[in-house]
Design a protein around this motif. Structure first.
Motif, PDB file in Angstrom:
ATOM      1  N   LYS A  77      46.864  53.357  37.940  1.00 42.24           N
ATOM      2  CA  LYS A  77      47.820  54.466  38.059  1.00 42.24           C
ATOM      3  C   LYS A  77      47.168  55.689  38.672  1.00 42.24           C
ATOM      4  CE  LYS A  77      51.219  57.176  35.459  1.00 42.24           C
ATOM      5  NZ  LYS A  77      51.842  57.427  34.139  1.00 42.24           N
ATOM      6  N   ALA A  78      45.923  55.963  38.273  1.00 36.78           N
ATOM      7  CA  ALA A  78      45.208  57.112  38.828  1.00 36.78           C
ATOM      8  C   ALA A  78      44.980  56.947  40.323  1.00 36.78           C
ATOM      9  CB  ALA A  78      43.880  57.298  38.101  1.00 36.78           C
ATOM     10  N   CYS A  79      44.651  55.733  40.748  1.00 38.31           N
ATOM     11  CA  CYS A  79      44.472  55.468  42.179  1.00 38.31           C
ATOM     12  C   CYS A  79      45.777  55.655  42.934  1.00 38.31           C
ATOM     13  CB  CYS A  79      43.933  54.046  42.385  1.00 38.31           C
ATOM     14  SG  CYS A  79      42.215  53.817  41.888  1.00 38.31           S
ATOM     15  N   HIS A  80      46.859  55.156  42.374  1.00 40.96           N
ATOM     16  CA  HIS A  80      48.168  55.306  43.018  1.00 40.96           C
ATOM     17  C   HIS A  80      48.516  56.781  43.207  1.00 40.96           C
ATOM     18  CE1 HIS A  80      49.428  51.122  41.245  1.00 40.96           C
ATOM     19  NE2 HIS A  80      48.556  51.014  42.224  1.00 40.96           N
ATOM     20  N   GLN A  81      48.245  57.588  42.195  1.00 38.11           N
ATOM     21  CA  GLN A  81      48.558  59.014  42.265  1.00 38.11           C
ATOM     22  C   GLN A  81      47.771  59.713  43.361  1.00 38.11           C
ATOM     23  OE1 GLN A  81      50.897  60.747  40.399  1.00 38.11           O
ATOM     24  NE2 GLN A  81      51.536  58.755  39.629  1.00 38.11           N
ATOM     25  N   GLU A  82      46.603  59.165  43.699  1.00 32.51           N
ATOM     26  CA  GLU A  82      45.734  59.785  44.697  1.00 32.51           C
ATOM     27  C   GLU A  82      45.841  59.126  46.066  1.00 32.51           C
ATOM     28  OE1 GLU A  82      43.918  62.552  44.355  1.00 32.51           O
ATOM     29  OE2 GLU A  82      44.834  62.755  42.368  1.00 32.51           O
ATOM     30  N   GLY A  83      46.824  58.215  46.238  1.00 39.30           N
ATOM     31  CA  GLY A  83      47.069  57.671  47.557  1.00 39.30           C
ATOM     32  C   GLY A  83      46.339  56.390  47.885  1.00 39.30           C
ATOM     33  N   LEU A  84      45.957  55.619  46.876  1.00 37.95           N
ATOM     34  CA  LEU A  84      45.307  54.329  47.090  1.00 37.95           C
ATOM     35  C   LEU A  84      46.123  53.250  46.393  1.00 37.95           C
ATOM     36  CD1 LEU A  84      42.901  52.572  48.044  1.00 37.95           C
ATOM     37  CD2 LEU A  84      41.790  53.109  45.855  1.00 37.95           C
ATOM     38  N   LEU A  85      46.632  52.290  47.172  1.00 37.39           N
ATOM     39  CA  LEU A  85      47.406  51.191  46.606  1.00 37.39           C
ATOM     40  C   LEU A  85      46.441  50.091  46.176  1.00 37.39           C
ATOM     41  CD1 LEU A  85      50.571  49.607  48.254  1.00 37.39           C
ATOM     42  CD2 LEU A  85      48.969  48.302  46.889  1.00 37.39           C
ATOM     43  N   VAL A  86      46.394  49.848  44.863  1.00 37.87           N
ATOM     44  CA  VAL A  86      45.566  48.782  44.298  1.00 37.87           C
ATOM     45  C   VAL A  86      46.420  47.905  43.396  1.00 37.87           C
ATOM     46  CG1 VAL A  86      43.372  50.032  44.417  1.00 37.87           C
ATOM     47  CG2 VAL A  86      44.830  50.280  42.396  1.00 37.87           C
ATOM     48  N   LEU A  87      45.931  46.699  43.145  1.00 39.33           N
ATOM     49  CA  LEU A  87      46.636  45.734  42.306  1.00 39.33           C
ATOM     50  C   LEU A  87      45.747  45.314  41.145  1.00 39.33           C
ATOM     51  CD1 LEU A  87      47.910  43.377  45.159  1.00 39.33           C
ATOM     52  CD2 LEU A  87      49.190  45.237  44.081  1.00 39.33           C
ATOM     53  N   THR A  88      46.369  45.041  40.000  1.00 39.42           N
ATOM     54  CA  THR A  88      45.641  44.489  38.864  1.00 39.42           C
ATOM     55  C   THR A  88      45.950  42.994  38.763  1.00 39.42           C
ATOM     56  OG1 THR A  88      47.412  45.036  37.320  1.00 39.42           O
ATOM     57  CG2 THR A  88      45.667  46.678  37.634  1.00 39.42           C
ATOM     58  N   THR A  89      45.121  42.295  38.005  1.00 39.52           N
ATOM     59  CA  THR A  89      45.293  40.861  37.849  1.00 39.52           C
ATOM     60  C   THR A  89      44.486  40.403  36.641  1.00 39.52           C
ATOM     61  OG1 THR A  89      45.263  38.757  39.046  1.00 39.52           O
ATOM     62  CG2 THR A  89      43.374  40.199  39.364  1.00 39.52           C
ATOM     63  N   GLY A  90      44.369  39.095  36.458  1.00 38.65           N
ATOM     64  CA  GLY A  90      43.533  38.550  35.398  1.00 38.65           C
ATOM     65  C   GLY A  90      44.332  38.029  34.226  1.00 38.65           C
ATOM     66  N   THR A  91      43.838  36.946  33.637  1.00 38.61           N
ATOM     67  CA  THR A  91      44.471  36.363  32.448  1.00 38.61           C
ATOM     68  C   THR A  91      44.642  37.391  31.352  1.00 38.61           C
ATOM     69  OG1 THR A  91      43.495  34.227  33.006  1.00 38.61           O
ATOM     70  CG2 THR A  91      44.281  34.505  30.753  1.00 38.61           C
ATOM     71  N   TYR A  92      43.673  38.312  31.246  1.00 38.16           N
ATOM     72  CA  TYR A  92      43.706  39.328  30.189  1.00 38.16           C
ATOM     73  C   TYR A  92      44.209  40.677  30.707  1.00 38.16           C
ATOM     74  CZ  TYR A  92      40.481  35.760  28.515  1.00 38.16           C
ATOM     75  OH  TYR A  92      39.897  34.558  28.182  1.00 38.16           O
ATOM     76  N   GLY A  93      44.659  40.730  31.958  1.00 39.32           N
ATOM     77  CA  GLY A  93      45.170  41.969  32.529  1.00 39.32           C
ATOM     78  C   GLY A  93      44.120  43.035  32.728  1.00 39.32           C
ATOM     79  N   ASN A  94      42.854  42.635  32.867  1.00 40.81           N
ATOM     80  CA  ASN A  94      41.764  43.611  32.903  1.00 40.81           C
ATOM     81  C   ASN A  94      40.940  43.549  34.177  1.00 40.81           C
ATOM     82  OD1 ASN A  94      40.574  41.065  32.227  1.00 40.81           O
ATOM     83  ND2 ASN A  94      38.768  42.144  31.482  1.00 40.81           N
ATOM     84  N   VAL A  95      41.533  43.032  35.255  1.00 42.11           N
ATOM     85  CA  VAL A  95      40.813  42.919  36.521  1.00 42.11           C
ATOM     86  C   VAL A  95      41.565  43.718  37.583  1.00 42.11           C
ATOM     87  CG1 VAL A  95      40.020  41.347  38.335  1.00 42.11           C
ATOM     88  CG2 VAL A  95      39.861  40.672  35.922  1.00 42.11           C
TER      89      VAL A  95
END
Length: 452
Positions: A406-424
């Motif tokens: 979320k912090a990256c999105h607010q600053e203009g960087l589109l990133v994605l999360t992933t992982g079985t545990y949602g922590n990647v």
């Protein structure tokens, strides 16, 4: 430095990060309200901004904000969102015809794509392909083909694997939420075995490959019976499971076991294929030649296309009419795929992916040394990730991962999360992105880490 990229149908798109409103801006907020009124809630949104233009390494929203793109539409727009060859070829095909159905009256672009797949995929044996619409369709059809060829039913998959959202591919997938939760019952005759996940292997990464392969083979032999197994299906780099690279030696041992027992080895290269990991296909890293390989995502520069490619004798086991679909191998998507492959070949995008790794990985590793919330940096080429943990442990930290995204999105960087545990957090930049944008995106990430 700002560079420009050609955006068909409009002015050139500046290759820069630019924030002119809050994120999301007022126009995106208005559109989100309309979306909530008419689009099913089950269709989620990673970043609540609405795209207006995209190309090169940026995505511009309807409010005029420009985001550095570290997502590529989930590894789809590897050649960029509006690559010249993709647009040129797809436009020419649109002007000729949009559809006849390849099963009714076939057309040359379908055959050309299959010819390219025979040339590009690993192995020098005779190969044939069938084209579909999505990665899930490709995996499902690979299972169908393997079952007919072997006259067996069981399918073996691996922990942390992801293979799609149809009923059969949900059964193949490891992760419950959000992919499987509440959607059962699932297809039968699916068996799950361990994968060599070095970071989380209990006895440590040194013995991971040997022990994981031994456990997997033991479970298949005892619980399923090798004479019952039609196929083993695995991603050479596990995508939704967390960009897991199986420990070296694991994949060759599983492939050898399959070959010794008449089992079809299926490499699911839907996310890792088409230059993403620095090679045309990730399984080339350890010299693996799969019996069948499934592709989609990066194949067609953003248009829906998927394929199963494999040994001719296996592909031809299915009776005439047994494979296909109304839209499978759509002519416009095939033309786009030929443009995408042309771009990858002429611009050496496999080499470009390796260069992206050279730029990004050392900086990510330096961040890991400074911020103990990063448990591991991993991946190859332009398929990289950081796994976030509670400092001092290996306990997954999905809350920190969500906050960082979320912090990256607010600053203009589109990133994605992933992982079985949602922590990647995964990084999938377009292979045509400028290095200045890579560096700036990493600056944004590091700034967000320091604040969190």
């Amino acid at each position: 430095m700002t560079t420009m990229t050609d955006t068909p149908g409009g002015p050139s798109l500046p290759q820069e990060r630019r924030l002119v409103t809050e994120v999301p801006g007022p126009k995106s907020q208005e559109l989100m309200g309309r979306k909530r009124s008419t689009v099913a809630d089950g269709v989620g949104t990673v970043m609540p901004v609405f795209a207006r233009r995209a190309g090169g390494g940026v995505l511009e929203d309807v409010d005029g904000n420009s985001f550095i793109d570290f997502g590529s539409g989930i590894a789809v727009t590897s050649v960029g969102n509006s690559a010249e060859a993709v647009v040129r070829r797809a436009t020419a095909q649109l002007e000729s015809f949009t559809h006849t159905c390849a099963m009714v009256t076939p057309y040359e672009p379908y055959v050309e794509v299959c010819e390219e797949l025979a040339r590009l995929t690993p192995g020098d044996h005779a190969k044939k392909s069938a084209l579909f619409n999505s990665g899930a369709e490709a995996v499902e059809n690979a299972v169908k083909i393997a079952r007919v060829h072997t006259k067996r039913q069981a399918v073996v998959v691996f922990d942390h694997g992801y293979h799609g959202r149809t009923n059969l591919t949900m059964a193949l997938t490891s992760k419950d939420m959000p992919y499987k939760h509440g959607f059962g019952p699932f297809a039968p005759e699916i068996y799950r075995v361990p994968v060599a996940y070095p970071f989380r292997w209990l006895t440590g990464p040194e013995n991971c490959a040997e022990e994981a392969a031994a456990q997997a083979i033991d479970q298949i032999t005892k619980q399923v019976g090798v004479d019952n197994v039609a196929a083993v299906v695995i991603e050479p780099v596990l995508g939704e499971g967390g960009f897991i690279e199986p420990a070296k030696g694991f994949l060759p041992r599983i492939a050898e076991f399959a070959r010794e027992n008449g089992i079809v080895f299926v490499a699911d290269e839907i996310q890792s294929g088409f230059c993403r990991t620095g090679q045309w296909f990730a399984c080339e890293d350890e010299g693996i030649v799969p019996d069948l390989i499934t592709t989609a995502k990066g194949i067609a520069g953003g248009l829906p296309l998927a394929a199963v490619t494999g040994r001719a004798e296996i592909m031809d086991a299915v009776h005439a009419g047994g494979l296909g679909g109304t839209y499978g191998g759509n002519p416009v998507a095939c033309a786009a795929a030929l443009g995408s492959i042309e771009t990858m070949r002429e611009q050496d995008l496999a080499g470009r992916a390796r260069r992206i790794e050279e730029v990004m990985k050392p900086r990510l590793q330096k961040m890991a040394e400074q911020y103990p919330v990063i448990g591991e940096v991993r991946g190859r080429g332009a398929m990289l990730a950081i796994e976030l943990v509670k400092p001092g442990t290996k306990d997954p930290h999905p809350e920190a991962t969500a906050a960082l995204a979320k912090a990256c999105h607010q600053e203009g960087l589109l990133v994605l999360t992933t992982g079985t545990y949602g922590n990647v957090m995964r990084f999938l930049p377009p292979l045509v992105i400028g290095e200045n944008l890579l560096e700036e995106g990493l600056d944004v990430l590091e700034g967000a880490l320091s604040r969190l």
